[in-house]
Design a protein around this motif. Structure first.
Motif, PDB file in Angstrom:
ATOM      1  N   ILE A   1       2.329 -11.650  -8.340  1.00 26.19           N
ATOM      2  CA  ILE A   1       1.615 -10.840  -7.343  1.00 26.19           C
ATOM      3  C   ILE A   1       1.074  -9.550  -7.982  1.00 26.19           C
ATOM      4  CG2 ILE A   1       2.835 -11.843  -5.387  1.00 26.19           C
ATOM      5  CD1 ILE A   1       4.598  -9.390  -5.233  1.00 26.19           C
ATOM      6  N   PRO A   2      -0.145  -9.183  -7.607  1.00 31.17           N
ATOM      7  CA  PRO A   2      -0.771  -7.979  -8.187  1.00 31.17           C
ATOM      8  C   PRO A   2      -0.491  -6.739  -7.345  1.00 31.17           C
ATOM      9  CG  PRO A   2      -2.367  -9.147  -6.862  1.00 31.17           C
ATOM     10  CD  PRO A   2      -1.060  -9.865  -6.668  1.00 31.17           C
ATOM     11  N   VAL A   3      -0.805  -5.582  -7.889  1.00 20.84           N
ATOM     12  CA  VAL A   3      -0.676  -4.355  -7.099  1.00 20.84           C
ATOM     13  C   VAL A   3      -1.881  -4.211  -6.172  1.00 20.84           C
ATOM     14  CG1 VAL A   3       0.660  -3.078  -8.818  1.00 20.84           C
ATOM     15  CG2 VAL A   3      -1.841  -2.900  -8.833  1.00 20.84           C
ATOM     16  N   ILE A   4      -1.702  -3.426  -5.121  1.00 23.84           N
ATOM     17  CA  ILE A   4      -2.829  -3.013  -4.286  1.00 23.84           C
ATOM     18  C   ILE A   4      -3.342  -1.727  -4.925  1.00 23.84           C
ATOM     19  CG2 ILE A   4      -3.543  -2.159  -2.016  1.00 23.84           C
ATOM     20  CD1 ILE A   4      -1.376  -3.990  -0.814  1.00 23.84           C
TER      21      ILE A   4
ATOM     22  N   LYS B   1       0.868  -1.192   0.000  1.00 27.37           N
ATOM     23  CA  LYS B   1       0.000   0.000   0.000  1.00 27.37           C
ATOM     24  C   LYS B   1       0.906   1.243   0.000  1.00 27.37           C
ATOM     25  CE  LYS B   1      -3.763   2.124   2.589  1.00 27.37           C
ATOM     26  NZ  LYS B   1      -3.032   3.275   3.139  1.00 27.37           N
ATOM     27  N   THR B   2       1.353   1.629  -1.201  1.00 23.72           N
ATOM     28  CA  THR B   2       2.307   2.736  -1.289  1.00 23.72           C
ATOM     29  C   THR B   2       1.695   3.997  -1.909  1.00 23.72           C
ATOM     30  OG1 THR B   2       3.087   1.729  -3.347  1.00 23.72           O
ATOM     31  CG2 THR B   2       4.393   1.327  -1.383  1.00 23.72           C
ATOM     32  N   PHE B   3       0.392   3.937  -2.247  1.00 18.53           N
ATOM     33  CA  PHE B   3      -0.177   5.107  -2.930  1.00 18.53           C
ATOM     34  C   PHE B   3      -0.434   6.277  -1.977  1.00 18.53           C
ATOM     35  CE2 PHE B   3      -3.567   1.898  -2.398  1.00 18.53           C
ATOM     36  CZ  PHE B   3      -4.430   2.559  -1.548  1.00 18.53           C
ATOM     37  N   ASP B   4      -0.315   6.036  -0.666  1.00 20.60           N
ATOM     38  CA  ASP B   4      -0.435   7.130   0.289  1.00 20.60           C
ATOM     39  C   ASP B   4       0.981   7.559   0.693  1.00 20.60           C
ATOM     40  OD1 ASP B   4      -0.805   8.846   2.389  1.00 20.60           O
ATOM     41  OD2 ASP B   4      -2.228   7.578   3.473  1.00 20.60           O
ATOM     42  N   ASN B   5       1.372   8.756   0.279  1.00 19.75           N
ATOM     43  CA  ASN B   5       2.742   9.209   0.538  1.00 19.75           C
ATOM     44  C   ASN B   5       3.050   9.440   2.020  1.00 19.75           C
ATOM     45  OD1 ASN B   5       3.574   9.007  -2.058  1.00 19.75           O
ATOM     46  ND2 ASN B   5       3.340  11.182  -2.562  1.00 19.75           N
TER      47      ASN B   5
END
Lengths: 354, 85
Positions: A35-38, A16-20
């Motif tokens: 493996i897929p992205v979140i 979960k990297t879309f929150d800086n």
């Protein structure tokens, strides 16, 4: 020459990297060989009418770029430069499948239009109305680094002030099936915590989009300075250390100046020995970091490594999930990234704290 | 005819990826382009291929498409009269 800074980041990955505001505080563990992205809620970023023809890779790229632009406080940019190994592979597969299934008849336009490698850069430009330089590099596992070199040259020579640079690759079902057949993907499913010590051939494949605003103007949001990047299409293992040493020397550095080494190990017993040349050699007593057990392997996975390096330098923290030793816990000034895939397309990237 | 209209609505939603639109939100006389469903020229090409593939209707004059794709009502009527499969 101007200095170049990473002024903002945007990442969509298998974590979960879309929150800086987060930095790998919550780790998702996988037990698989792909493996897929979140995914974020794309509707929060892209209007439904614009999103309906976008495949996953385009959505990932557009959203990661929006996150980066927002953090840099920019609505427009001088140039958009992307790197991708396989481009919009899902639409490519869809179009080719339609050709075969329908005996070359009844071909619909959407998947064809969206299947080109430069679709992501094009869609980002359309979304923000950017009429500037728009370029996509397709060069296996140095695709992102090729984009980075282009951006660095333009910024160092003051041809541009702010450039959006990114690496994006999506997983394609048929492409993955072929990689399984030739055993570039591990035949066995494996726990991500055990991946890097798996002692078997092949990698766990992944996907992701990692975008950055690079600029020759430092600002409050800046993460790090990019000192340079160097790529090699072929590099024998016996020549690796000499070439790295020469590259560091070009930058007035030596191995002892490196505070953190970020390696692109993917758990492939046939090719991870390139990394052990460094980790058991001149960087034996350096803080070492790995990331492909979190992101999976894909042509632009090194952009996730770049994201990780930028975050480490800005936060001065190394999350426990990526540290493979505990030699240094603070005072990170210089980060070296090394990546290669199956013994080809090597890259060295140097970042400095700013 | 009502079965054909229902079928067309389902196909349009699926093939044109209109994820946010439900079948009952499309009225038979709604404009498919412009202010109605808001379809565009790429969608028109998708619809031309669909007519050929699913109903055996080949459109040779693009101007014809403009009239045929006016609404679900008009489209269903045209298909019912000209279909070969």
């Amino acid at each position: 020459m101007e200095k170049v800074y990473i002024n903002s980041i945007g990442s969509i990955s298998a974590q979960k990297t879309f929150d800086n505001n987060d930095f790998l505080e919550e780790i998702t563990t996988y037990e698989d060989n792909i493996i897929p992205v979140i995914e974020p809620n794309y509707k929060d970023f892209i209007p439904p009418a614009a999103a309906r023809r976008m495949a996953k890779g385009i959505k990932m790229g557009v959203v990661a770029s929006k996150i980066a632009l927002e953090e840099a406080n920019l609505t427009d940019i001088d140039a958009i430069i992307t790197g991708t190994g396989m481009g919009c592979v899902r639409d490519s597969e869809k179009f080719v499948t339609a050709i075969l299934d329908n005996n070359e008849q009844f071909l619909t336009p959407t998947s064809f239009i969206q299947s080109t490698h430069n679709t992501v850069a094009g869609q980002i430009a359309l979304g923000i109305g950017c009429k500037g330089y728009n370029f996509t590099y397709v060069h296996s596992s140095v695709s992102f680094e090729s984009a980075l070199i282009d951006a660095l040259m333009q910024l160092e020579l003051k041809e541009a002030e702010n450039i959006l640079v990114g690496g994006v690759d999506e997983s394609g079902e048929h492409t993955n099936a072929i990689h399984k057949l030739i055993q570039h993907i591990k035949p066995e499913k494996i726990n991500s915590n055990e991946l890097l010590n798996s002692k078997t051939a092949g990698a766990v494949f992944g996907e992701g989009a990692n975008f950055f605003v690079l600029s020759n103007k430092k600002q409050d949001s800046s993460y790090a300075q990019v000192l340079g990047v160097k790529t090699f299409n072929t590099l024998a293992i016996s020549d690796l250390l000499a070439n790295l040493e020469a590259y560091l020397k070009e930058n007035n550095l030596s191995a002892t100046d490196i505070d953190v080494l970020i390696s692109g190990n993917n758990g492939d017993i046939d090719y991870d020995n390139y990394y052990t040349e460094l980790t058991n050699g001149p960087f034996k007593n350096t803080q070492q970091v790995v990331y492909k057990h979190l992101s999976g392997e894909f042509n632009t996975a090194s952009a996730f490594g770049f994201w990780l390096g930028a975050k480490i330098l800005k936060t001065q923290q190394i999350p426990s999930a990526v540290a493979i030793n505990t030699i240094k816990t603070k005072g990170f000034e210089i980060v070296l990234l090394y990546n290669q895939y199956r013994g080809k397309n090597h890259s060295f990237t140097l970042l400095r704290r700013c | 005819m009502s079965d054909l209209k229902q079928e067309l609505k389902e196909k349009i939603i699926t093939q044109l990826n209109l994820e946010d639109i439900a079948i009952d939100e499309i009225a038979d006389d709604d404009s498919l382009f412009g202010d109605g469903l808001g379809l565009d020229s790429i969608d028109a090409l998708e619809l031309i291929v669909m007519l050929d593939k699913d109903y055996g209707i080949k459109l040779t004059d693009p101007k014809e498409g403009k009239k045929i794709f006016e609404s679900i009502e008009v489209m269903a009527k045209y298909i019912a009269e000209h279909r070969t499969k």
